[in-house]
Design a protein around this motif. Structure first.
Motif, PDB file in Angstrom:
ATOM      1  N   MET A   1       0.833  -1.191   0.000  1.00 39.19           N
ATOM      2  CA  MET A   1       0.000   0.000   0.000  1.00 39.19           C
ATOM      3  C   MET A   1       0.868   1.241   0.000  1.00 39.19           C
ATOM      4  SD  MET A   1      -3.619  -0.488   1.566  1.00 39.19           S
ATOM      5  CE  MET A   1      -3.445  -0.594   3.327  1.00 39.19           C
ATOM      6  N   LYS A   2       1.769   1.271  -0.939  1.00 37.90           N
ATOM      7  CA  LYS A   2       2.549   2.476  -1.173  1.00 37.90           C
ATOM      8  C   LYS A   2       2.084   3.009  -2.522  1.00 37.90           C
ATOM      9  CE  LYS A   2       5.525   2.033   2.312  1.00 37.90           C
ATOM     10  NZ  LYS A   2       4.593   1.264   3.143  1.00 37.90           N
TER      11      LYS A   2
ATOM     12  N   ASN B   1      -2.845   4.995  -2.508  1.00 39.84           N
ATOM     13  CA  ASN B   1      -2.177   3.875  -1.849  1.00 39.84           C
ATOM     14  C   ASN B   1      -2.641   2.536  -2.425  1.00 39.84           C
ATOM     15  OD1 ASN B   1      -0.550   5.412  -0.241  1.00 39.84           O
ATOM     16  ND2 ASN B   1      -1.870   5.317   1.562  1.00 39.84           N
ATOM     17  N   PHE B   2      -3.878   2.458  -2.814  1.00 41.19           N
ATOM     18  CA  PHE B   2      -4.376   1.254  -3.488  1.00 41.19           C
ATOM     19  C   PHE B   2      -3.937   1.212  -4.950  1.00 41.19           C
ATOM     20  CE2 PHE B   2      -7.773   0.991  -0.147  1.00 41.19           C
ATOM     21  CZ  PHE B   2      -7.442  -0.274   0.282  1.00 41.19           C
ATOM     22  N   ARG B   3      -3.312   2.293  -5.389  1.00 38.97           N
ATOM     23  CA  ARG B   3      -2.851   2.443  -6.772  1.00 38.97           C
ATOM     24  C   ARG B   3      -4.014   2.467  -7.774  1.00 38.97           C
ATOM     25  NH1 ARG B   3       3.259   0.275  -7.556  1.00 38.97           N
ATOM     26  NH2 ARG B   3       4.047   1.194  -5.655  1.00 38.97           N
TER      27      ARG B   3
ATOM     28  N   ASP C   1       4.927   5.892  -8.028  1.00 35.34           N
ATOM     29  CA  ASP C   1       5.819   7.049  -8.057  1.00 35.34           C
ATOM     30  C   ASP C   1       5.092   8.311  -8.556  1.00 35.34           C
ATOM     31  OD1 ASP C   1       8.320   7.792  -7.395  1.00 35.34           O
ATOM     32  OD2 ASP C   1       9.190   7.469  -9.378  1.00 35.34           O
TER      33      ASP C   1
ATOM     34  N   ARG D   1      -3.190   7.111  -9.983  1.00 36.14           N
ATOM     35  CA  ARG D   1      -1.745   7.191 -10.163  1.00 36.14           C
ATOM     36  C   ARG D   1      -1.365   8.512 -10.815  1.00 36.14           C
ATOM     37  NH1 ARG D   1       0.853   2.008 -11.302  1.00 36.14           N
ATOM     38  NH2 ARG D   1      -0.451   0.394 -10.423  1.00 36.14           N
TER      39      ARG D   1
END
Lengths: 592, 280
Positions: free
Chosen positions: B1-2, B42-44, B5, B47
């Motif tokens: 959960m990052k 965080n869930f991408r 970029d 983006r």
């Protein structure tokens, strides 16, 4: 005054409340970050896995020497299922890991894991419990004739006759949907290689460090002595953390392969997706009642969706077989027919979760009682009154012995406490105003405190049960108790100290409980199934008695009295009925 | 959960933010309270390549009454309404509604204007904006636009905002003391997304209702007023009749939490209860 039962401050709370607890992630500083690449496809054959250049990635091919996790039940109706540490030929559920990434930090590891692409030939998946039982359903595993991978049956002799002479047959059909334990701290582990000893230390968020070490050593083909497992503070388990998960096998493998510390700290999303689930069940229950609304017989079809694999060590039998044995609950009936099936599907593995099946089967039984009460036109309390077990000891139709219980007294106390007749009058009055108020009654019986015999009856290959404690008084008169159980919020550091304190006549503050480290504690099975206070507490009581006898022997010799005349209390050994006494701490020093 | 970029920008003025947004357009995302955006990043699921943080722009941090209008700047947190932001029915309504928005820590950080930009169908503030027929101020390098609430909401997470616009302010017309307000929401758990909610404002003239507003949310893909139900109240019909009219007017969303019939039933109840508050 006894320490047992006294309300004292919990020894474990101060550090936790100050935010000074030590969790797995706290030991992970400086470790390489591990991330698993997980499939979005529920079922399919892996054709190829494309690894991005320059990244450190391992797949099943690299872990060829690691054994699959293959938990066993010694029952003819059980079909063993092997779970590879990383998906080998096919993927079997959304979230199954097919590759592992090692990177310098968590964000990079997540980026890389996202870019690992598996080329998968998707196949028809089966995710629904009842669909998996239908003829012609896709089979999750090649083994066995259907998706049923464990099946328990019981049929007492008089079931059919009871249904024939029944005044009423009542049926309920209850479906419970998939749940997840969701501990505040998700799973995670830190594996460190020690060059000097050639050992790996795995610090991880688990309920059963010793059992985990046994499973890991088996999977990795290594001596247990080369592996140390530490369970530090654990942020909730609820059963989800009592499995040998493939992720831990991979972590130890990585530490041995790379000779550097690695850490996998699961995030919430991953925990929902890939940690064990529970309670995806369907109960179809028919019950025969006589004309007085007394239960004659129950016929139950119990279906449990156990997911794609079988959990180690309890196996996929844990939910269906628990339900089979425990369905009668607090109710008295003599005839019982049951089929309880564990059904494989292309979903995340099921594992024990608080109460294991009992929440659903209790709901089912209570719906049955309420439905029957309505059919007979009697109050829900009255039908329970007529059917609760009254005479003890009692042996259920499934063979469980109930030593004693106060089911009827508890029900009556509850009805009296709310003044049920007055409530019914008020309910009728409000109904006249268009307001709906209600009251529900539920009785249940939960078997807990399992020992070896109860676990052995399940025919598990791994039979947990006993607990051990190593109890020693040091020269200062303080006591260290090393236990095999692995508390993670249950307060055992306090309650076990209270038990030992009563045995030794010293205050609980002088007793330190050491747990959660295979290097420092004797073998034990961990903390689950509401058993630690009973089993580990029992071990502590016996150990304290043994140590007390030795203290009394030394005291007797010092005080020139018979050891049997020595009593231990308030930190002193005293000759009964006299003022001749000596401090227990003094005895410790002299003994050393 | 990052999050994936992204490049982080911290403009110090609105002009700087507008320039960044004009440059990055689709690749840029504005960060105010971040209580919806950061989790989806965080869930991408989101983006953005460029994150433009508005929190350093002091000129967007205000909440003031100005000639019968409550002007809410883009950095005003939900928590600013925990106590009445102004005397009278509008302040009371906002104080009541804010209690239903998520949980305390989220209210300390999330912003009123961010909720309007996000346009979740279950957003309480979006319902308030419809109820009071607020004006929504959008700025870009091309200039300023003032949008009517009735034209602003286009659907789930969809609004009239252009890709280079920053929603800088919401202007709530203040109700005078002849108005009575009510709000009722149903969600499965306290703080969870509403399955149905109703906000009402009634202008009393003696025993009669001279003007009625009923706004609903959580039911359809955007907040709406229900004119047919409002008209019944002005004609002197009962709250139950008005609530029934709301239920028959809506075309509810369906999801795992509630089917259409259930949402109709809920919005009937939330409307009746909101009206009961306003009439009490």
């Amino acid at each position: 005054m006894s320490w047992i039962g006294r309300s004292i401050r919990r020894f474990e709370d101060r550090a936790l409340l100050l935010g000074r607890g030590r969790y797995t992630a706290d030991s992970a500083n400086g470790a390489a970050a591990v991330r698993f690449a997980r499939t979005p496809v529920p079922r399919g054959r892996i054709r190829a896995i494309a690894k991005p250049d320059g990244a450190m990635i391992f797949t099943a091919a690299d872990l060829a020497d690691v054994k699959a996790i293959r938990p066993l039940l010694h029952r003819p109706d059980y079909i063993p299922i092997a779970q590879p540490p990383l998906a080998r030929e096919r993927v079997n559920y959304v979230g199954e890991a097919f590759a592992v990434v090692v990177a310098d930090d968590a964000a990079t590891a997540e980026d890389v894991a996202e870019s690992v692409e598996a080329e998968i030939d998707a196949e028809e998946a089966v995710v629904d419990l009842d669909a998996a039982l239908a003829p012609g359903a896709p089979k999750v595993h090649d083994a066995g004739a259907s998706n049923v991978i464990v099946e328990g049956r019981l049929h007492t002799q008089g079931v059919d006759a009871a249904f024939q002479r029944a005044a009423q047959v009542v049926e309920v059909d209850i479906r419970s949907r998939r749940q997840s334990a969701m501990p505040l701290e998700p799973r995670g582990g830190h594996a460190a290689w020690d060059e000097a000893s050639g050992r790996v230390t795995l610090t991880c968020s688990v309920q059963m460090p010793h059992m985990l070490r046994t499973g890991l050593a088996d999977a990795l083909g290594m001596p247990e002595a080369e592996l140390r497992v530490i369970a530090p503070d654990v942020g909730g388990g609820f059963g989800q953390k009592m499995q040998l998960f493939p992720e831990y096998v991979v972590l130890v493998w990585l530490a041995r392969r790379l000779h550097r510390p690695v850490a996998w700290l699961e995030d919430r999303h991953e925990n929902f997706l890939a940690a064990a689930h529970a309670r995806d069940q369907h109960y179809i229950v028919r019950a025969a009642f006589d004309a007085e609304a007394r239960l004659l017989a129950v016929d139950a079809d119990i279906r449990c969706n156990v997911g794609a694999y079988s959990c180690y060590p309890t196996t996929c039998g844990v939910e269906p077989l628990m339900a089979l044995a425990e369905l009668p609950g607090p109710y008295d009936f003599r005839e019982y027919a049951v089929v309880a099936r564990g059904v494989a599907t292309n979903t995340c593995m099921m594992a024990p979760y608080r109460g294991v099946s009992r929440p659903v089967l209790t709901f089912t039984l209570e719906r049955l009682m309420d439905t029957a009460a309505k059919r007979f036109g009697i109050d829900p309390v009255e039908i329970r009154r007529r059917n609760l077990i009254r005479k003890f000891p009692y042996t259920s139709a499934s063979g469980l012995v109930y030593d004693e219980g106060s089911y009827l007294q508890t029900l009556e106390a509850a009805a009296t406490a709310i003044d049920l007749p007055a409530f019914r009058r008020e309910q009728a009055r409000l109904r006249g105003e268009g307001r709906y108020v209600g009251v529900g009654f539920s009785s249940f019986s939960e078997r807990s405190g399992y020992g070896s015999r109860a676990f052995a009856a399940r025919k598990m290959d791994i039979v947990p049960g006993y607990e051990s404690v190593e109890l020693a008084m040091d020269p200062s008169g303080y006591v260290v108790a090393r236990i095999g159980a692995s508390p993670h919020g249950q307060g055992l550091r306090t309650t076990l100290a209270q038990i030992i304190a009563d045995g030794l006549g010293v205050p609980p503050e002088r007793i330190r409980i050491v747990h959660g480290d295979t290097d420092q504690t004797p073998y034990g099975w961990g903390t689950f199934a509401s058993r630690s206070l009973v089993i580990s507490g029992g071990a502590c009581k016996l150990a304290a008695e043994a140590l007390a006898r030795r203290i009394a022997a030394v005291a007797g010799s010092l005080l020139e009295a018979s050891a049997s005349d020595i009593e231990l209390a308030d930190g002193q050994a005293r000759v009964k009925g006299t003022d001749k006494a000596i401090d227990i701490a003094r005895i410790a020093r002299i003994a050393y | 959960m990052k999050p994936a970029d992204f490049e982080y920008h911290a403009p110090k003025s609105l002009d700087e933010a507008l320039a960044l947004l004009a440059t990055h357009r689709d690749d840029g995302k504005l960060l105010a309270g971040g209580q919806s955006l950061v989790p989806v990043m965080n869930f991408r699921l989101a983006r953005p390549a460029h994150l433009i943080d508005l929190n350093g722009i002091a000129e967007l941090d205000y909440l003031r009454e100005d000639k019968g209008v409550l002007r809410i700047g883009a950095l005003t947190r939900h928590a600013a309404f925990h106590r009445p932001a102004l005397a009278g029915p509008t302040g009371e309504l906002l104080r009541q509604v804010v209690q239903h928005i998520a949980h305390y820590p989220i209210r300390m950080r999330g912003t009123f204007v961010g909720s309007i930009a996000h346009a979740d169908p279950a957003s309480e503030w979006c319902v308030v904006v419809r109820l009071l027929e607020a004006e929504i101020v959008a700025r870009s390098q091309r200039g300023e636009r003032r949008l009517k609430a009735a034209d602003y909401f286009h659907g789930t997470f969809a609004t009239a905002l252009e890709i280079d616009e920053v929603l800088t302010e919401v202007r709530l017309p203040v109700l005078d003391r002849s108005w009575r307000v009510g709000f009722y929401e149903f969600s499965r758990r306290a703080g969870d997304f509403a399955l149905a909610m109703t906000a009402v404002a009634l202008k009393r003239a003696g025993q009669k209702i001279s003007e009625a507003r009923i706004a609903i949310g959580g039911v359809e893909d955007r907040p709406s007023r229900v004119a047919a139900a409002e008209a019944l109240l002005v004609q002197g019909r009962s709250p139950a009749d008005a609530a029934g009219a709301v239920a028959s007017a809506v075309r509810p969303m369906e999801d795992i939490h509630a089917d259409a019939a259930y949402r109709k039933d809920l919005v009937r109840a939330t409307t009746e209860r909101a009206l009961a508050q306003a009439l009490a």
